[in-house]
Design a protein around this motif. Structure first.
Motif: not given
Ligand SMILES: [Zn+2]
Length: 849
Positions: A502-520
Motif C-alpha cells: 500500500p505505501e508504494t502503490a501507484t494511485r490512479v483515478r478511474v472513471q467507470a461510466r459503462e457496464k464494462e470499463t477497461r483501464v491499462q
C-alpha cells in the motif's frame, strides 16, 4: 430515537420501522411543493397551559400576505377549538372543519393582514403531548412537549404548515408556578402574573412551522455560554449529575461545526431538553428536544456515547433549520447532512483515529443505505402518501453517503467550500436538491448532473466486479471493471491503487461510466497489492478477484480500516487455516477496534475450533466493543461446553462494561451453558444503566423456552423499572406461544397483557401490542383495547401497529405459535439429519473394515 422513531428523531422502536415502509408507494400520486397563496411572516402565540387538564387556550396572531388575489384565507388547523377570528378592524366569519380554517376575508395580491385567532386545544392526538402521574404509572412527571415534524404543528396552532414557509415566532406561555416553559429564540421576559409564571420567547430570525417548539415541565437547568449566547441543558432533577457526561462537548461541537461549515451558529441560544417518553431527538430551532437516552452514569461512560445524537441534532440547526427543504421529497437535505455530521464529529473528536472512525461509520451505514427501500425507491421521491414515510434509510444513511461520495470525488477543500457556498446562498431560505448540486458545481468546476441523477433520482446502487491481469512483456496491468447491476450503468469515479504494498502503490483515478470499463496501468512489476476504490468513496457492492496471498497482505497492511475489513470478510469465506489465523491476529492486534470487531463477527460466521478459541481469547480484549462482538459471535456456536464455561467465568469476574456483561448473560442462554438459568436469575437483580442487564437477563430467560418460567416473567412484567417490564412482556408472549403451554396459562398471560392496557400503563403499550399480535387468535380478549389504541393513541406508529395487530388477530393467524412450531420442526429435522449422517458414518466405517 437512535434506531429510533422514523423522523429527525432517530428511531428506537425498530420493530415499528416496517410500518413506515408502507407509505412509500409507486401507486401514490405525484407530489410537488404545494401552492403558496399565502406568505406568513410572523406567528405570535399567547397560550395558557393547563398541564393536568391536558389543554392549552389563548390566541394566535398571524401576519399574512397574499401572493395572488384571494376570496378566502385558508389555514391548517387540526382539531383546534376555534372561538373567534378577527383582523384589526372586525371579527370575521370562518368555517372550521377540523382539518383547516377557511376565513371569509378577501385579500388582494400583495395585501397584508394581521389575523387574530382565539382558540383552545384539548388532549390532542398529536402536536402536544401531556404527561402526569397516574395510578398505573405514579412515577411519571407533570410535563408537556410539542412535536411538529412533519405535519403536527397544525394540531396545536393555526398556521400554513409547510416546510417552505419561513416566519418569525413569539411564544408567550402561561404555566403554573414552579414550572418552566422553553420555546424557540431568546427569552424576552419571565415574570409572575397572579398564579401563573409567564415566559415570553422571541424568535426574530425566520424559521419553518414544523420547528416551532414549546416544552413545559420541571427541570434541572445547566447553564453555559458560547460566544455570548446561552447554551442550556434541561434535564430531570434526578439527572443533574449526568449533564456533563451527556452534553459536556456541546460547546466544542459549536466551535467545530461553525468552523467546518464556514457559517457561525446562527441562532440566539442553544438549548437541549430531555423529555419524558420523547422518541430520539428533534432539532427545533435553537431548542432541541431529546429523549433521556443521552443521560448516563459513570460506568456506562466507558462504552456509551450519546454524542452521535447530540451532534446530529446540533448540526440540524444549520442543515434543516437555517436551510430547510422546500418540501418533504427533499428531506435528505436535512437528514443526510445531520447523519453525515455525526460521522464528521466522530472524525474530529477522535484525533489521530478520526479518519478510521469516519470510514467505519460510513461502512456501517452502507449496509442500510443499500438495503430495503433504498433498493426500490429513489432518495428524492415525489410519490408518497404521508411524508413520515420518507424519513427512512434513503434520507439518513444513503443521504450521508451521497455527501461522502462527493467529498471523496472532489476532495476536502472543494467539498467544504461547496457546503459554505450552499449555506450562505440559502441562509434563512428553502432548498431543493438542485440548489446543493449547483453549489458543488460552482466550487468544483465540473458538472455533477449525472452523479446527482444516479444518487438521488434512481433507486439502488452500483454493483462492481473488478479483476486484473498482468502483461509481463508490456509491463502493463489491465483492470476490468464490470457493473453487474440490472439496468443502466452508474457514474463511478474511484481511486485504483496497485503496487508491491500500500505505501508504494501507484494511485490512479478511474472513471467507470459503462457496464464494462477497461483501464491499462503501466507498472514496474506485477502488483501483489491492488485495490479498487482505495479511499472508500463509492456506495455499492464490490467484488474483487484476488489471491489468498493478496488478501493476507491487504489485511496486514492496508492503511484504510475498510480495506482490512474487506480482507477479513474475503478470508473468512476462504476459511482456510492461514486465513483464520490471520483474522484471529486482526481480532487481537489490529490497531483499529472496528476491524477487530468485524474480525470477531467473521470468525463467528466461519465457525470451527480455531475461530472459537480466538473468540474466547478476545473476551479479554481491552476494547469493550470488541469483547461484546466476541460474545455475540460465540453465542452462535452450538454444543460447545467450553464457551459456556468461558462466559460464566466472565460473569463471575464481572466486566467493566455493562453492555458486555448484559450480552454475556444473554449468550449463556443462547449456548445453553450449564448454569445459564442461575446466572440469568441473578441478572434480574443487577442494577445497570437503562436496566440493560436486567433486560438481557429477561431475554435470556425467554430464550430458554421453558414454560415453567412464565410465573417469573409475570412478576417481572408487573413490577420494577419500565424497560425490564417491557422486555418481560415480550418474553411472556414468546413463552406463552410455546407448544407445551397449558391453555389456562396462555389465557392468563393474555389477560394480564390486556390488563396493562386497561390499567393505562402507557409505557408498556408498544410491547403489549406486539405481544398480542404474536399470540394471534388467543389475543381476542384484547381486541377492544387494541381498537381503542388504533383510533386514539397519540403515537402514529403505535396507532398503525395496533390496527395491524387487531387485523392479524381477527384473521385468526397465530404468528408466534406458528413460528415456534416451525422452529421446533426444523430443529427436529436437523436432529434427524444429523443422526442419519452419524448412521452413514458408522455404516461406512463398518464397510471399510
Ligand atoms: Zn435528523
Amino acid at each position: 430515537v437512535t434506531v429510533r422513531k422514523l423522523t429527525t428523531r432517530l428511531v428506537l422502536l425498530a420493530s415499528f420501522a416496517a410500518v413506515a415502509a408502507v407509505f412509500a408507494d409507486d401507486e401514490a400520486p405525484f407530489r410537488g411543493a404545494p401552492d403558496r397563496p399565502l406568505l406568513v411572516s410572523k406567528v405570535a402565540l399567547d397560550l395558557d397551559v393547563d398541564l393536568l387538564g391536558k389543554s392549552v387556550a389563548g390566541t394566535a396572531v398571524l401576519d399574512l400576505q397574499a401572493t395572488r388575489d384571494l376570496k378566502t384565507l385558508r389555514l391548517d388547523a387540526v382539531g383546534l377549538d376555534v372561538a373567534s377570528v378577527s383582523d384589526d378592524a372586525r371579527s370575521l366569519t370562518f368555517v372550521n372543519d377540523g382539518q383547516s380554517l377557511t376565513i371569509a376575508r378577501p385579500l388582494a395580491r400583495g395585501e397584508a393582514v394581521h389575523l387574530k385567532v382565539a382558540y383552545a386545544v384539548h388532549d390532542p392526538r398529536e402536536g402536544l403531548h401531556f404527561f402526569q402521574p397516574t395510578r398505573a404509572e405514579p412515577d411519571l412527571p407533570v410535563q408537556m412537549w410539542s412535536q411538529g415534524e412533519s405535519q403536527a404543528s397544525r394540531a396545536w396552532f393555526p398556521c400554513v404548515d409547510e416546510p417552505g414557509i419561513r416566519m418569525k415566532t413569539e411564544i408567550t406561555a402561561r404555566v403554573p408556578e414552579g414550572f418552566l416553559a422553553l420555546a424557540n429564540g431568546a427569552l424576552a421576559s419571565e415574570e409572575t402574573q397572579g398564579k401563573r409564571r409567564v415566559f415570553r420567547w422571541v424568535q426574530e430570525k425566520p424559521h419553518a412551522p414544523y420547528l416551532v417548539s414549546l416544552v413545559v415541565g420541571k427541570f434541572f437547568v445547566g447553564r453555559e455560554t458560547w460566544r455570548g449566547k446561552p447554551v442550556t441543558f434541561y434535564v430531570p432533577e434526578k439527572n443533574a449529575k449526568d449533564v456533563g457526561r451527556a452534553f459536556g462537548r456541546t460547546r466544542a461541537m459549536l466551535d467545530f461545526f461553525s468552523e467546518r461549515f464556514g457559517v457561525e451558529y446562527p441562532w440566539d441560544k442553544y438549548a437541549q431538553v430531555c423529555c419524558e417518553q420523547f422518541n430520539g431527538g428533534m432539532e427545533n430551532t435553537s431548542c432541541t428536544t431529546l429523549d433521556e437516552s443521552p443521560l448516563h452514569d459513570e460506568r456506562s461512560h466507558l462504552d456509551f456515547d450519546p454524542e452521535d445524537l447530540v451532534a446530529h441534532e446540533l448540526s440540524h440547526q444549520w442543515w434543516g433549520d437555517l436551510v430547510t427543504c422546500r418540501d418533504w421529497a427533499h428531506i435528505w437535505l436535512n437528514e443526510g447532512f445531520a447523519t453525515y455530521c455525526e460521522a464528521l464529529w466522530d472524525e474530529k473528536k477522535n484525533g489521530a483515529e478520526g479518519k478510521d472512525e469516519l470510514e467505519f461509520d460510513l461502512y456501517q451505514m452502507s449496509a442500510r443505505a443499500r438495503d430495503g427501500v433504498c433498493k426500490t425507491r429513489p432518495v428524492v421521491d415525489h410519490r408518497f402518501l404521508d411524508p413520515e414515510g420518507l424519513f427512512d434509510d434513503r434520507a439518513y444513511p444513503k443521504g450521508a453517503w451521497i455527501l461522502h461520495g462527493l467529498r471523496r470525488r472532489l476532495g476536502d477543500d472543494a467539498f467544504f467550500r461547496s457546503l459554505t457556498r450552499y449555506l450562505k446562498a440559502n441562509a434563512y431560505g428553502t432548498v431543493e436538491t438542485v440548489d446543493l448540486r449547483r453549489a458543488f458545481e460552482a466550487e468544483a468546476g465540473e458538472s455533477l448532473e449525472r452523479y446527482f441523477h444516479d444518487a438521488t433520482e434512481r433507486p439502488a446502487h452500483v454493483a462492481l466486479d473488478v479483476s486484473v491481469s498482468w502483461d509481463d512483456a508490456a509491463q502493463v496491468l489491465s483492470v476490468l471493471v464490470k457493473q453487474t447491476q440490472a439496468g443502466d450503468p452508474f457514474d463511478v469515479s474511484a481511486v485504483f491503487a496497485a503496487g508491491g504494498s500500500p505505501e508504494t502503490a501507484t494511485r490512479v483515478r478511474v472513471q467507470a461510466r459503462e457496464k464494462e470499463t477497461r483501464v491499462q496501468i503501466p507498472l514496474a512489476a506485477a502488483p501483489l497489492y491492488w485495490r479498487f476504490d482505495a479511499d472508500e468513496g463509492v456506495l455499492g457492492e464490490l467484488v474483487e478477484h484476488k489471491s489468498d496471498e493478496q488478501w493476507l497482505l491487504q489485511l496486514a497492511k492496508d492503511p484504510h480500516p475498510i480495506g482490512r475489513i474487506r480482507a477479513v470478510n474475503a478470508l473468512a469465506e476462504r476459511n482456510t487455516p492461514p486465513a483464520i489465523e490471520a483474522i484471529a491476529k486482526a481480532l487481537m492486534e489490529d490497531r483499529f477496534w472496528g476491524v477487530s470487531a468485524e474480525a470477531a463477527r467473521a470468525l463467528g460466521r466461519a465457525q470451527g475450533d480455531a475461530a472459537r478459541d480466538a473468540l474466547v481469547k478476545a473476551l479479554a480484549h481491552p476494547r469493550p466493543a470488541v469483547r461484546k462482538a466476541a460474545v455475540e459471535a460465540l453465542a452462535g456456536f452450538k454444543d460447545e461446553p467450553v464457551i459456556g464455561e468461558a462466559l460464566e467465568l466472565l460473569l463471575e469476574h464481572g466486566d467493566p462494561s455493562y453492555y458486555v456483561e448484559a450480552q454475556a448473560l444473554l449468550a449463556t442462554a443462547q449456548v445453553e451453558s450449564k448454569n445459564a438459568r442461575l446466572w440469568l436469575m441473578k441478572g434480574l437483580d443487577r442494577p445497570s444503566q437503562d436496566d440493560v442487564i436486567r433486560v438481557h437477563a429477561i431475554q435470556g430467560l425467554a430464550a430458554l423456552e421453558d414454560p415453567g418460567l412464565i410465573p417469573t416473567l409475570e412478576t417481572a412484567a408487573s413490577l420494577g423499572p419500565i424497560r425490564g417490564r417491557r422486555a418481560a412482556v415480550s418474553a411472556l408472549a414468546s413463552l406463552a406461544a410455546l407448544p407445551g403451554v397449558a391453555e389456562a396459562d396462555r389465557k392468563r398471560v393474555v389477560r394480564e397483557l390486556v390488563g396493562f392496557l386497561d390499567a393505562g400503563v402507557l409505557r408498556l403499550r408498544g410491547a403489549v401490542i406486539e405481544a398480542l399480535s404474536g399470540l394471534g387468535k388467543d389475543s381476542e380478549p384484547g381486541l377492544d383495547a387494541l381498537d381503542r389504541l388504533a383510533r386514539y393513541d397519540s403515537d402514529k406508529d403505535l396507532r398503525e401497529a395496533a390496527k395491524k395487530a387487531a387485523e392479524a388477530i381477527r384473521s385468526g393467524t397465530t404468528p408466534a405459535r406458528e413460528h415456534s412450531r416451525l422452529r421446533a420442526q426444523s430443529s427436529r429435522l436437523q436432529e434427524s439429519h444429523e443422526s442419519l449422517l452419524r448412521r452413514i458414518e458408522i455404516l461406512e466405517a463398518k464397510g471399510a473394515h
